[in-house]
Design a protein around this motif. Sequence first.
Motif, PDB file in Angstrom:
ATOM      1  N   SER A 147       0.827  -1.209   0.000  1.00 51.97           N
ATOM      2  CA  SER A 147       0.000   0.000   0.000  1.00 51.97           C
ATOM      3  C   SER A 147       0.860   1.257   0.000  1.00 51.97           C
ATOM      4  O   SER A 147       0.583   2.223  -0.727  1.00 51.97           O
ATOM      5  CB  SER A 147      -0.917  -0.022   1.223  1.00 51.97           C
ATOM      6  OG  SER A 147      -1.681   1.157   1.304  1.00 51.97           O
ATOM      7  N   LEU A 148       1.921   1.243   0.791  1.00 47.34           N
ATOM      8  CA  LEU A 148       2.829   2.395   0.844  1.00 47.34           C
ATOM      9  C   LEU A 148       3.522   2.615  -0.493  1.00 47.34           C
ATOM     10  O   LEU A 148       3.669   3.751  -0.958  1.00 47.34           O
ATOM     11  CB  LEU A 148       3.854   2.199   1.952  1.00 47.34           C
ATOM     12  CG  LEU A 148       3.349   2.341   3.391  1.00 47.34           C
ATOM     13  CD1 LEU A 148       4.382   1.813   4.381  1.00 47.34           C
ATOM     14  CD2 LEU A 148       3.026   3.804   3.699  1.00 47.34           C
ATOM     15  N   LEU A 149       3.966   1.515  -1.119  1.00 49.34           N
ATOM     16  CA  LEU A 149       4.659   1.636  -2.400  1.00 49.34           C
ATOM     17  C   LEU A 149       3.721   2.174  -3.490  1.00 49.34           C
ATOM     18  O   LEU A 149       4.100   3.037  -4.289  1.00 49.34           O
ATOM     19  CB  LEU A 149       5.217   0.276  -2.819  1.00 49.34           C
ATOM     20  CG  LEU A 149       6.501  -0.173  -2.115  1.00 49.34           C
ATOM     21  CD1 LEU A 149       6.772  -1.647  -2.366  1.00 49.34           C
ATOM     22  CD2 LEU A 149       7.685   0.664  -2.572  1.00 49.34           C
ATOM     23  N   LYS A 150       2.493   1.654  -3.511  1.00 47.56           N
ATOM     24  CA  LYS A 150       1.554   2.091  -4.547  1.00 47.56           C
ATOM     25  C   LYS A 150       1.140   3.554  -4.362  1.00 47.56           C
ATOM     26  O   LYS A 150       0.903   4.274  -5.344  1.00 47.56           O
ATOM     27  CB  LYS A 150       0.331   1.182  -4.531  1.00 47.56           C
ATOM     28  CG  LYS A 150       0.607  -0.239  -5.014  1.00 47.56           C
ATOM     29  CD  LYS A 150      -0.643  -1.103  -4.880  1.00 47.56           C
ATOM     30  CE  LYS A 150      -0.392  -2.522  -5.324  1.00 47.56           C
ATOM     31  NZ  LYS A 150      -1.593  -3.389  -5.162  1.00 47.56           N
ATOM     32  N   SER A 151       1.018   3.977  -3.106  1.00 42.79           N
ATOM     33  CA  SER A 151       0.567   5.353  -2.845  1.00 42.79           C
ATOM     34  C   SER A 151       1.701   6.370  -2.926  1.00 42.79           C
ATOM     35  O   SER A 151       1.462   7.576  -2.872  1.00 42.79           O
ATOM     36  CB  SER A 151      -0.082   5.428  -1.460  1.00 42.79           C
ATOM     37  OG  SER A 151       0.853   5.115  -0.445  1.00 42.79           O
ATOM     38  N   TRP A 152       2.929   5.885  -3.046  1.00 39.87           N
ATOM     39  CA  TRP A 152       4.093   6.773  -3.136  1.00 39.87           C
ATOM     40  C   TRP A 152       4.007   7.601  -4.429  1.00 39.87           C
ATOM     41  O   TRP A 152       3.953   7.057  -5.527  1.00 39.87           O
ATOM     42  CB  TRP A 152       5.363   5.940  -3.085  1.00 39.87           C
ATOM     43  CG  TRP A 152       6.628   6.694  -3.376  1.00 39.87           C
ATOM     44  CD1 TRP A 152       6.974   7.925  -2.936  1.00 39.87           C
ATOM     45  CD2 TRP A 152       7.718   6.230  -4.184  1.00 39.87           C
ATOM     46  NE1 TRP A 152       8.216   8.274  -3.397  1.00 39.87           N
ATOM     47  CE2 TRP A 152       8.704   7.255  -4.167  1.00 39.87           C
ATOM     48  CE3 TRP A 152       7.974   5.073  -4.894  1.00 39.87           C
ATOM     49  CZ2 TRP A 152       9.908   7.128  -4.851  1.00 39.87           C
ATOM     50  CZ3 TRP A 152       9.173   4.941  -5.563  1.00 39.87           C
ATOM     51  CH2 TRP A 152      10.134   5.973  -5.549  1.00 39.87           C
ATOM     52  N   GLN A 153       3.999   8.914  -4.282  1.00 38.43           N
ATOM     53  CA  GLN A 153       3.942   9.815  -5.426  1.00 38.43           C
ATOM     54  C   GLN A 153       5.362  10.191  -5.842  1.00 38.43           C
ATOM     55  O   GLN A 153       6.078  10.879  -5.113  1.00 38.43           O
ATOM     56  CB  GLN A 153       3.156  11.085  -5.059  1.00 38.43           C
ATOM     57  CG  GLN A 153       1.704  10.827  -4.700  1.00 38.43           C
ATOM     58  CD  GLN A 153       0.920  10.287  -5.876  1.00 38.43           C
ATOM     59  OE1 GLN A 153       1.108  10.723  -7.017  1.00 38.43           O
ATOM     60  NE2 GLN A 153       0.034   9.332  -5.605  1.00 38.43           N
TER      61      GLN A 153
END
Length: 625
Positions: A164-170
Amino acid sequence: EGAPRRGLAPSPGQRVRVSLAGSVALGPAQFLVGLAVITGLPAALPTLPLELTVLYNSLLFTMGASDSATEGEAEGIHQGLLRVLEACGACGQDLSTEELWQKVLREVTLEELQAPLHRLGALQAAWWLSASRLGSTASLFRLLSNAEDPGRSHCSEGENELLSLLKSWQVPTEQASLPLLQSTEDLKEILCTTAAFLQGLQELEAGNFPTALSLLQEAAGGFCSKRVLAQIYTCLGCCAQRMGKPQTALQHLKRALQVDFQCLPALSHVAAVYHELEETDAELQALALLYEALEEKCPAAASSSPYFLVQTELPVRTPILASLLRHRQPSEVKYLLAQRCLQDGREADAVEHYLDFLALLQEGLQQQVPLDCSSALPRIPEVFLEAASALEQAGRHQDAITMCEEVISRTTDLIPRMLRVEERLEECPSPGAGLVGGLLSQKKESLCCLAWRTAAYLHQGWAWANLGESKEAITQFSRCLGDLLRVQLYGSVVEVTENLLPELEVLQKIRLLSLIGRGAQFLELERHKEALLDFQHGLQILPGDPAAASYLVQALWKLNRKQEAAAHWQKFSQGPPGEDGQQEGQGRAFPLYLVSCLKQAMFPDRHSLARNIQDYLRTTKDPLS
């Protein structure tokens, strides 16, 4: 050219656009900044974005060239963070890498440094994932996503936090004037696939199969080369197999082979699934294809060529993956073919495969024989004995005798004259624990050699019996029994150290089979009293053994001791059923090389004997009772 498809690496043309565009554009400015880093010139804010970009490209190249993440890259990132703090007038010499990231990302707010720092953070994540430091990676992306506060977390209930953190990383917008060997967006996609793959493997190893399946499916939809995608499908197949879903496992494994036909571990697992399903024809076909593919020694497929300097292969290097993707040697597959044919009663095919395998040894190709504990191969004398068993069942009795002679000659000097096995061998003081272990190992090896040698005599005895040479058969059975007298057992089989119990059980079984074999040949020669003694001794070794019991009744019957024969028959008929090739109460299978001897030791005409006993009992029954 378009963006690369998910689940596959980009095309060669895209690789050229990504990698060559950056390397060709490197000019004097980048060189001077790199020189400043090397010579230790003070860091300056105006040149820091360029300096960090040079560092990023340099580390990318180093990691790609070494095909693994090393301490050198970690140190390069550490020094880069110190340069950032130096340029901002701060210090962090005594901080760990995790603490440095916290300090830099919380205190350095310059907009022009955000993209270079995020790129460096992606490389740091790749390095930490390669070391299975998932917690450190998650903490880093909380900082990169400004989600240090749990209340601002992008992870919903039941969702994997790291993914989740990786995908939401902008990813910050790249500056066109700063060429990159690999874009941060591409690196992000690779990190997402890597995190899913790595965590899926960890859950698989821990036995959490539903979670592992979900993570591996996530990885299969990610950004990777065909080779890695085939590996992911192979792991999905192994996971489904362990979940008790063999048909689903086959679907995943076949998909792996469709993606990359050179993913031979998938074909090996296909054979294992068919073995589990007891579909022998399909299993043998898979093993034959695997052997043919290994023999061809095809060059690496194009799908395994690296398109990026940092790929999914780089961080995902775990013991369980190496185990699941272990490549079998051709000799190992050839042995599996021989073994499965022998187990399935395909004696002619088994003989062919065993002789092919033994030819590899005789031609001096021992390097093809894997020696690691994960190999499917037994000890070489056992292979010879299995080959002898196949030859014997195929009717090639003389060849079986010759094969056994090889085992006998090779083990003669390896067995001491007397083997003492004491029940108190383990009860030694701890300072001598190493000595005790050595003694156990030495005794175990001696017992194994004795088992091989006596089994060879046992096979020769049955081979001579099948050739109609009863006297020669008796000689070989007697040699087998004579060798077994070398073992001096102090205490019962159950009381001796458990480390030696399997070997002793095998020796006891060989003794029983030799007594039955010799007794049967004594009956052929009408030496009924000697036969009776052998069967009695056999029943002392294993009371209630159906073969020994039936032969005992027959010997008594031929000695005209019909009343005793009938009494024994009634006793054995009312007792519990005998063993069926497994150790009673233990469920331990005996070696494959003894299976043919177990079959030959079975009483040939139990129904006829039973009819004679029943007729006798009816004629002698008291009419007044």
